[in-house]
Design a protein around this motif. Structure first.
Motif, PDB file in Angstrom:
ATOM      1  N   THR A 162       9.072  62.105 105.213  1.00 40.71           N
ATOM      2  CA  THR A 162       9.563  60.982 104.410  1.00 40.71           C
ATOM      3  C   THR A 162      11.012  61.195 103.995  1.00 40.71           C
ATOM      4  N   PHE A 213       7.188  51.669 103.755  1.00 38.68           N
ATOM      5  CA  PHE A 213       7.055  52.865 102.944  1.00 38.68           C
ATOM      6  C   PHE A 213       5.602  53.346 102.933  1.00 38.68           C
ATOM      7  N   GLN A 214       5.383  54.563 102.391  1.00 41.20           N
ATOM      8  CA  GLN A 214       4.031  55.114 102.348  1.00 41.20           C
ATOM      9  C   GLN A 214       3.104  54.202 101.554  1.00 41.20           C
ATOM     10  N   ASP A 260       6.477  54.407 107.747  1.00 39.02           N
ATOM     11  CA  ASP A 260       6.071  55.657 107.106  1.00 39.02           C
ATOM     12  C   ASP A 260       4.581  55.604 106.803  1.00 39.02           C
TER      13      ASP A 260
END
Length: 245
Positions: free
Chosen positions: A41, A82-83, A167
């Motif tokens: 990340t 994003f995660q 991600d």
């Protein structure tokens, strides 16, 4: 398309990225894997300008982006997710995509013109692409987690990226949601001719669609190659034992 040269990043003395170099060829599907804390990340945040590079160089389509802001990097053609699902929870599904298009087109701060009738066709096209057209009038916060991740991919597509960074796109999903999401991603990449770079812990996902895999460990690249090369690498098996099979 993307060249990463000797990238380094530390946080209060902790070396998160330690001399990473790799290149992403146009039109390929590439993945980055590694144990928790490997720096995956952080590497994405460096590429997209969300954190500053300590040392090294990032080049995208021949342009030095090493010290560019995230919005400038986005406008050059790099989109990301994003995660954790990063959506507008108080807007409808349709409004999420429409708002993303408006911001990308430089109309995010136009308070003097109604935006409800703008970019309707473009918004609908993205919703159909990510499989959320039938849910367009629902509040985004009411969607399942898998659907929220689909919506986030749609938001990323609103910036018309050439390189898409995802991600952990299937993190927290059920097996069925994972299967649907990977099929969706593969179809979108093919239809739009995108280059894809993603991180993922699910090795079934990684080996099912990756053309090239990079393995990070303690901020360093320890292996890189085709799925078969990475799967059979003794060092990767030793470092990442139980996950690569």
């Amino acid at each position: 398309m993307l060249i990463i040269e000797n990238l380094k990043k530390s946080f209060d003395g902790f070396i998160a990225i330690n001399g990473v170099s790799l290149s992403i060829q146009k039109g390929t599907i590439c993945s980055i894997i590694g144990p928790n804390g490997a720096g995956k990340t952080t590497l994405f945040n460096l590429i997209t300008g969300h954190i500053h590079v300590d040392q090294g160089k990032l080049t995208f389509k021949g342009v030095d982006i090493t010290h560019m802001s995230p919005n400038r990097i986005c406008r050059l053609g790099i989109g990301r997710s994003f995660q954790r699902a990063n959506i507008f929870p108080r807007l409808t599904v349709f409004e999420n995509i429409q708002a993303a298009i408006l911001v990308f087109r430089g109309m995010g701060f136009n308070f003097y013109k109604s935006v409800k009738s703008l970019f309707l066709e473009e918004t609908e096209a993205i919703l159909k692409m990510v499989g959320l057209f039938d849910a367009k009038d629902e509040m985004s916060i009411s969607l399942s987690y898998g659907a929220q991740k689909q919506l986030e991919i749609g938001i990323a597509l609103a910036s018309e990226p050439e390189l898409l960074l995802l991600d952990e796109p299937t993190a927290g999903m059920s097996l069925q949601e994972t299967k649907q999401t990977i099929e969706l991603i593969a179809r979108i990449v093919l239809e739009k001719g995108l280059t894809l770079l993603f991180t993922e812990h699910d090795m079934d996902v990684v080996f099912s669609i990756s053309q090239r895999i990079t393995v990070l460990h303690q901020g360093k690249v320890i292996a890189e190659g085709s799925p078969d090369q990475v799967r059979n690498d003794p060092y990767v098996q030793r470092v990442y034992i139980g996950d690569v099979r």
